[in-house]
Design a protein around this motif. Structure first.
Motif, PDB file in Angstrom:
ATOM      1  N   UNK A  13       0.827  -1.203   0.000  1.00  0.00           N
ATOM      2  CA  UNK A  13       0.000   0.000   0.000  1.00  0.00           C
ATOM      3  C   UNK A  13       0.863   1.256   0.000  1.00  0.00           C
ATOM      4  N   UNK A  14       1.917   1.238   0.809  1.00  0.00           N
ATOM      5  CA  UNK A  14       2.830   2.376   0.843  1.00  0.00           C
ATOM      6  C   UNK A  14       3.538   2.541  -0.498  1.00  0.00           C
ATOM      7  N   UNK A  15       3.888   1.411  -1.118  1.00  0.00           N
ATOM      8  CA  UNK A  15       4.538   1.457  -2.426  1.00  0.00           C
ATOM      9  C   UNK A  15       3.609   2.056  -3.470  1.00  0.00           C
ATOM     10  N   UNK A  16       2.327   1.684  -3.406  1.00  0.00           N
ATOM     11  CA  UNK A  16       1.349   2.236  -4.345  1.00  0.00           C
ATOM     12  C   UNK A  16       1.161   3.736  -4.123  1.00  0.00           C
ATOM     13  N   UNK A  17       1.136   4.156  -2.863  1.00  0.00           N
ATOM     14  CA  UNK A  17       1.001   5.582  -2.550  1.00  0.00           C
ATOM     15  C   UNK A  17       2.221   6.360  -3.059  1.00  0.00           C
ATOM     16  N   UNK A  18       3.395   5.782  -2.893  1.00  0.00           N
ATOM     17  CA  UNK A  18       4.617   6.429  -3.384  1.00  0.00           C
ATOM     18  C   UNK A  18       4.572   6.581  -4.903  1.00  0.00           C
ATOM     19  N   UNK A  19       4.035   5.583  -5.586  1.00  0.00           N
ATOM     20  CA  UNK A  19       3.940   5.638  -7.040  1.00  0.00           C
ATOM     21  C   UNK A  19       2.953   6.711  -7.484  1.00  0.00           C
ATOM     22  N   UNK A  20       1.846   6.850  -6.774  1.00  0.00           N
ATOM     23  CA  UNK A  20       0.872   7.899  -7.098  1.00  0.00           C
ATOM     24  C   UNK A  20       1.500   9.286  -6.914  1.00  0.00           C
ATOM     25  N   UNK A  21       2.232   9.468  -5.797  1.00  0.00           N
ATOM     26  CA  UNK A  21       2.896  10.754  -5.561  1.00  0.00           C
ATOM     27  C   UNK A  21       3.925  11.044  -6.642  1.00  0.00           C
ATOM     28  N   UNK A  22       4.600  10.008  -7.119  1.00  0.00           N
ATOM     29  CA  UNK A  22       5.584  10.214  -8.184  1.00  0.00           C
ATOM     30  C   UNK A  22       4.922  10.690  -9.461  1.00  0.00           C
ATOM     31  N   UNK A  23       3.725  10.176  -9.761  1.00  0.00           N
ATOM     32  CA  UNK A  23       3.005  10.597 -10.961  1.00  0.00           C
ATOM     33  C   UNK A  23       2.552  12.050 -10.859  1.00  0.00           C
ATOM     34  N   UNK A  24       2.066  12.445  -9.681  1.00  0.00           N
ATOM     35  CA  UNK A  24       1.647  13.829  -9.486  1.00  0.00           C
ATOM     36  C   UNK A  24       2.823  14.787  -9.642  1.00  0.00           C
ATOM     37  N   UNK A  25       3.954  14.432  -9.051  1.00  0.00           N
ATOM     38  CA  UNK A  25       5.140  15.275  -9.153  1.00  0.00           C
ATOM     39  C   UNK A  25       5.664  15.320 -10.584  1.00  0.00           C
ATOM     40  N   UNK A  26       5.692  14.180 -11.226  1.00  0.00           N
ATOM     41  CA  UNK A  26       6.215  14.080 -12.594  1.00  0.00           C
ATOM     42  C   UNK A  26       5.425  14.944 -13.568  1.00  0.00           C
ATOM     43  N   UNK A  27       4.109  14.842 -13.506  1.00  0.00           N
ATOM     44  CA  UNK A  27       3.279  15.570 -14.462  1.00  0.00           C
ATOM     45  C   UNK A  27       3.206  17.063 -14.150  1.00  0.00           C
ATOM     46  N   UNK A  28       3.263  17.411 -12.871  1.00  0.00           N
ATOM     47  CA  UNK A  28       3.336  18.827 -12.531  1.00  0.00           C
ATOM     48  C   UNK A  28       4.609  19.452 -13.070  1.00  0.00           C
ATOM     49  N   UNK A  29       5.722  18.744 -12.935  1.00  0.00           N
ATOM     50  CA  UNK A  29       6.984  19.228 -13.472  1.00  0.00           C
ATOM     51  C   UNK A  29       6.979  19.318 -14.984  1.00  0.00           C
ATOM     52  N   UNK A  30       6.326  18.357 -15.647  1.00  0.00           N
ATOM     53  CA  UNK A  30       6.259  18.375 -17.112  1.00  0.00           C
ATOM     54  C   UNK A  30       5.475  19.578 -17.613  1.00  0.00           C
TER      55      UNK A  30
END
Length: 284
Positions: A13-30
């Protein structure tokens, strides 16, 4: 349930949450990065993203403390080269077509990885959904003739890189997550930064551009790649691909909020079909 079992159950669950946060950060930066394209070009922005990220990761994790075997060094070199090329290709796609559509095409990479690693009837349904979604996005369909075929081609190339990123990222993640990413970003920077310097030249030294470039590097590479590497250590390759399926929708939202990129109802339905296809391949 013992504490050990609770920890084991919560880890994915923590791994999935970390992956979701990575997507939010990635696309905001893009979305922020796209504002710099007219100033220093796609190559210059990619050099910022990869080069500054490499410096940050090297300072944070000091990967030279862990010696790599010959096999590990080869995997890291391929992993890093794929990161660099994937960044360059998807940024080129962003410069031609909306972010959400570009990432919807790019996500065909992890979808392919998920389908290859599974042999279930529902995968046939997933492939059909993905094909239907792509049909309504690609230039061969009359209602989306405004899409630049060159941008679509760049996004398709990024899809191939994303698939390779998952495969080699899983191999690299067997070591220390942060140090593995640092080595990978160093390899990527050795490949990408010279290309950016050749295209943008002295403009890369502009203080205001450097500041934005540092923010892009943190949001689009340093944070998401570290979180993804940690996720890869806890999730299977197929499950990681499933959680990555939300990327087109998140990217489309980032493009709409930050850049004002509005998509038609048909394009939103096409993106939804591709997201559903990616998620369906990994349902247990």
């Amino acid at each position: 349930m013992t504490d050990e079992k609770k920890h084991a159950a919560g880890h994915p669950m923590l791994a999935a949450l970390a992956l979701l946060c990575s997507q939010l950060s990635l696309n905001g930066g893009a979305a922020v990065a796209k504002h710099l394209f007219p100033k220093i070009g796609v190559e210059g922005v990619t050099a910022y993203r990869v080069g500054i990220s490499a410096l940050i990761m090297l300072l944070m994790f000091r990967p030279w403390r862990t010696r790599l075997t010959g096999r590990q060094a080869l995997n890291v070199a391929i992993y890093g080269s794929v990161i660099g090329l994937m960044n360059l290709l998807i940024y080129r796609a962003f410069s031609h077509i909306p972010m959400g559509i570009a990432v919807a095409i790019e996500v065909a990479g992890p979808l392919t990885v998920a389908v290859i690693s599974s042999h279930r009837l529902r995968d046939v349904v997933a492939v059909c959904l993905a094909v239907a979604g792509l049909y309504f996005l690609l230039p061969m369909h009359g209602q989306v003739d405004q899409l630049d075929p060159v941008g679509v081609a760049y996004a398709a190339g990024a899809a191939v890189c994303w698939a390779l990123y998952i495969v080699f990222g899983k191999r690299v993640s067997s070591g220390s997550g942060g140090q593995s990413v640092a080595w990978g970003m160093l390899a990527a920077s050795l490949f990408i930064v010279p290309i950016g310097v050749a295209h943008a030249g002295a403009a890369l030294l502009t203080p205001s551009y450097l500041l934005i470039g540092a923010a892009i590097a943190v949001m689009s590479s340093a944070v998401p790649y570290t979180l993804e590497m940690l996720s890869m250590r806890a999730l299977s390759q197929r499950t990681f691909s499933m959680f990555s399926s939300a990327a087109p929708a998140i990217s489309a939202l980032a493009g709409m909020v930050v850049l004002g990129e509005l998509l038609s109802p048909t394009q939103w339905l096409a993106i939804a079909a591709i997201v559903a296809a990616s998620a369906l391949t990994s349902l247990r």
